[in-house]
Scaffold this active site. Structure first.
Site, short mmCIF file in Angstrom:
data_model
loop_
_atom_site.label_atom_id
_atom_site.label_comp_id
_atom_site.label_asym_id
_atom_site.label_seq_id
_atom_site.Cartn_x
_atom_site.Cartn_y
_atom_site.Cartn_z
N LYS A 1 0.90 -1.05 0.12
CA LYS A 1 0.24 -0.02 -0.06
C LYS A 1 0.92 1.04 -0.02
O LYS A 1 0.66 2.08 -0.88
CB LYS A 1 -1.06 -0.18 1.22
CG LYS A 1 -1.94 -0.93 1.16
CD LYS A 1 -2.81 -1.47 2.48
CE LYS A 1 -3.69 -2.48 2.37
NZ LYS A 1 -4.59 -2.82 3.57
N GLN B 1 -4.33 -1.62 9.95
CA GLN B 1 -4.14 -3.06 9.50
C GLN B 1 -4.85 -4.02 10.44
O GLN B 1 -4.44 -3.93 11.45
CB GLN B 1 -2.82 -3.03 9.05
CG GLN B 1 -2.72 -4.58 8.29
CD GLN B 1 -3.24 -4.45 6.68
OE1 GLN B 1 -3.13 -3.51 6.14
NE2 GLN B 1 -3.76 -5.73 6.15
N ASP C 1 -10.89 3.00 4.72
CA ASP C 1 -11.11 1.59 4.59
C ASP C 1 -12.59 1.29 4.48
O ASP C 1 -12.91 -0.17 4.20
CB ASP C 1 -10.61 0.77 5.77
CG ASP C 1 -9.33 0.00 5.48
OD1 ASP C 1 -9.21 -0.38 4.41
OD2 ASP C 1 -8.64 -0.29 6.46
#
Ligand code: GUN
Length: 294
Positions: free
Chosen positions: A54, A98, A121
């Site tokens: 990412k 994450q 997200d």
């Protein structure tokens, strides 16, 4: 004998990045530098690798990202305090924590703590609630990436029977909601299968579009696939392989050779959905930054 056409995440993500160039230039012309904060707790090798891919992409596009790494014994309160700080830090338009987090930290609490306007997200209940009611919201990156692949290759969902194997908050749940909405990318008849489904193959075999998001290496074999189906493999599983330098190889949730022989379309692993997750994260961060345009 291979029959299926491969749906290339490389091709579709390249098209996304090309489309984003102008949007990035417009932001920069107004001195807005899209920024992403990534929080990584612990040292899970797969998570480290996802985060690297990412942030590397952000770097490649000249975008700002910062990875905040913490030991696995970080407390929940420390993490919540950090998120509160990032919510108020205007260098960051997006915040990504994450997952998975260590077991002593409640994921839900952490996700709830992220400011919805920075939830690139799309995991916050505000984002999910807007999505479920058909309103504009941050759409979580993997489901959004799947829709983008289908769109790119002209594969319609309307009127099709779409079977989702998996009901995670990250993929199965949102993609099942999105594809059943009365919307361009929706209008499918959706069946959700999960770990308690009996005879999953019987349901999967009825799918015009089959989405495998179970996290079970190569569980979806040829018996699960209707001839001519479109198979979307979301799995990224590491399986031991002593012939490889790293000692493992990556396989999907789908047995690729069997799917290739039966399906009309298949997303490869690697090179399929995973690349789209990164591309959609970039797109969501750009979208978050664009709220500051004059
Ligand atoms: N873990 C597995 N997939 C994802 C993702 O898309 N976002 C985050 N934050 N964690 C993940």
């Amino acid at each position: 004998m291979a029959k299926a056409k491969l749906l290339s995440g490389k091709e579709v993500s390249a098209a996304v990045y090309s489309d984003l160039e102008q949007r990035i230039a417009r932001l920069k012309a107004q001195h807005i530098s899209p920024g992403l904060a990534v929080i990584l707790v612990g040292d899970d090798p797969a998570s480290q690798s996802y985060v690297r891919s990412k942030t590397r992409r952000f770097e490649k596009l000249g975008l700002f990202s910062e990875t905040l790494r913490y030991p696995a014994d970080m407390t929940e309160d420390e993490l919540l305090a950090k998120i509160s700080e990032l919510n108020n830090d205007n260098r960051f338009h997006g915040i990504l924590v994450q997952l998975p987090l260590p077991a002593h930290i409640a994921e839900e609490k952490v996700i709830f703590a992220i400011a919805p306007e920075k939830d690139v997200d799309g995991f916050h209940p505000v984002s999910l609630g807007l999505l479920a009611s058909g309103n504009p919201s941050f759409i979580s990156c993997t489901p959004k990436g799947i829709l983008r692949i289908l769109d790119h290759y002209g594969i319609e969902t309307g009127g099709k029977h779409l079977v989702v194997c998996g009901r995670s908050n990250i993929v199965g749940r949102p993609i099942s909601i999105l594809t059943s909405l009365k919307a361009d990318f929706g209008n499918a008849t959706v069946t959700v299968c999960h770990s308690r489904t009996q005879n999953m193959a019987d349901f999967a075999r009825q799918a015009d579009i089959l989405i495998a998001a179970l996290g079970q290496p190569e569980m979806i074999n040829g018996d699960f696939i209707k001839p001519g189906a479109c198979v979307i493999d979301v799995g990224i599983n590491r399986v031991p392989d002593p012939t490889r330098e790293k000692g493992y190889r990556i396989v999907g949730d789908v047995k690729a050779d069997e799917a290739l022989a039966k399906a009309d379309y298949l997303t490869p692993v690697p090179g399929g959905v995973g690349l789209m997750t990164v591309a959609m994260l970039v797109e969501n961060t750009i979208e978050a930054a664009e709220k500051y345009l004059n």
